[in-house]
Design a protein around this motif. Structure first.
Motif, mmCIF file in Angstrom:
data_model
loop_
_atom_site.group_PDB
_atom_site.id
_atom_site.type_symbol
_atom_site.label_atom_id
_atom_site.label_comp_id
_atom_site.label_asym_id
_atom_site.label_seq_id
_atom_site.Cartn_x
_atom_site.Cartn_y
_atom_site.Cartn_z
ATOM 1 N N SER A 124 113.134 43.911 3.071
ATOM 2 C CA SER A 124 112.967 43.396 1.721
ATOM 3 C C SER A 124 111.726 43.957 1.028
ATOM 4 O O SER A 124 111.546 43.764 -0.166
ATOM 5 N N VAL A 125 110.855 44.642 1.769
ATOM 6 C CA VAL A 125 109.669 45.241 1.176
ATOM 7 C C VAL A 125 110.079 46.532 0.466
ATOM 8 O O VAL A 125 110.684 47.409 1.079
ATOM 9 N N PRO A 126 109.777 46.665 -0.842
ATOM 10 C CA PRO A 126 110.160 47.890 -1.555
ATOM 11 C C PRO A 126 109.484 49.129 -0.953
ATOM 12 O O PRO A 126 108.406 49.039 -0.370
ATOM 13 N N LEU A 127 110.131 50.269 -1.115
ATOM 14 C CA LEU A 127 109.602 51.511 -0.548
ATOM 15 C C LEU A 127 108.329 51.977 -1.238
ATOM 16 O O LEU A 127 107.526 52.692 -0.638
ATOM 17 N N ASP A 128 108.120 51.587 -2.501
ATOM 18 C CA ASP A 128 106.943 52.071 -3.220
ATOM 19 C C ASP A 128 105.675 51.287 -2.879
ATOM 20 O O ASP A 128 104.593 51.651 -3.320
ATOM 21 N N VAL A 129 105.780 50.232 -2.069
ATOM 22 C CA VAL A 129 104.602 49.491 -1.631
ATOM 23 C C VAL A 129 103.920 50.298 -0.535
ATOM 24 O O VAL A 129 104.563 50.700 0.432
ATOM 25 N N ASP B 46 111.654 56.829 2.641
ATOM 26 C CA ASP B 46 112.990 56.333 2.984
ATOM 27 C C ASP B 46 112.881 55.371 4.159
ATOM 28 O O ASP B 46 111.878 55.356 4.870
ATOM 29 N N ARG B 47 113.927 54.582 4.376
ATOM 30 C CA ARG B 47 113.993 53.631 5.489
ATOM 31 C C ARG B 47 115.350 53.799 6.158
ATOM 32 O O ARG B 47 116.362 53.940 5.497
ATOM 33 N N THR C 57 101.896 45.957 5.284
ATOM 34 C CA THR C 57 101.588 46.142 3.864
ATOM 35 C C THR C 57 100.189 45.639 3.555
ATOM 36 O O THR C 57 99.680 45.872 2.462
#
Length: 136
Positions: free
Chosen positions: A55-60, A95-96, A120
């Motif tokens: 759920s953590v966005p990639l841009d964080v 990417d994830r 994070t």
């Protein structure tokens, strides 16, 4: 005339070759990516306040949360090692995939790291202890 023994040299070279193959294949200390069986701990149950990694966005921005984090060519523990990053290194995630993060190492190099060894939360800043009153 005396004949030279050649079998003893052959056995020595065979043992040396097997030893070298074992060190090459498994390393001197084994695979550092895998925890020792005795060190395996059950996962703590997630509370409602913890966000799942997906759920953590990639841009964080992410940070390395272990002493040394291996970076690999592919999202697999069997993939070739590129480098290792020290604790607190800031990561830019691209990417994830299945618990792995593709991170940007420099303008021309990308690599995969295990997501569970990242956080994070930024690295804590060191604050020296306050001086004791009356001391010099």
């Amino acid at each position: 005339m005396a004949r030279k023994k050649q079998n003893s040299n052959l056995v020595g070279w065979a043992i040396l070759g097997l030893l070298a193959f074992g060190i090459f294949q498994f390393g001197i200390m084994g695979n550092a990516d895998r925890p020792a069986p005795s060190a395996a701990k059950p996962a703590a149950p997630r509370t409602a306040t913890q966000a799942s990694p997906a759920s953590v966005p990639l841009d964080v921005p992410r940070f390395v949360n272990v002493a040394s984090l291996n970076v690999r060519h592919a999202p697999s523990q069997a993939a070739d090692l590129i480098t290792a990053l020290p604790r607190g290194t800031r990561l830019r995630v691209l990417d994830r995939q299945d618990g792995w993060l593709l991170v940007d190492l420099n303008p021309t190099l990308e690599g995969w790291v295990t997501e569970r060894f990242t956080t994070t939360d930024g690295p804590a800043q060191y604050r020296p202890p306050a001086a004791v009153p009356g001391s010099r």
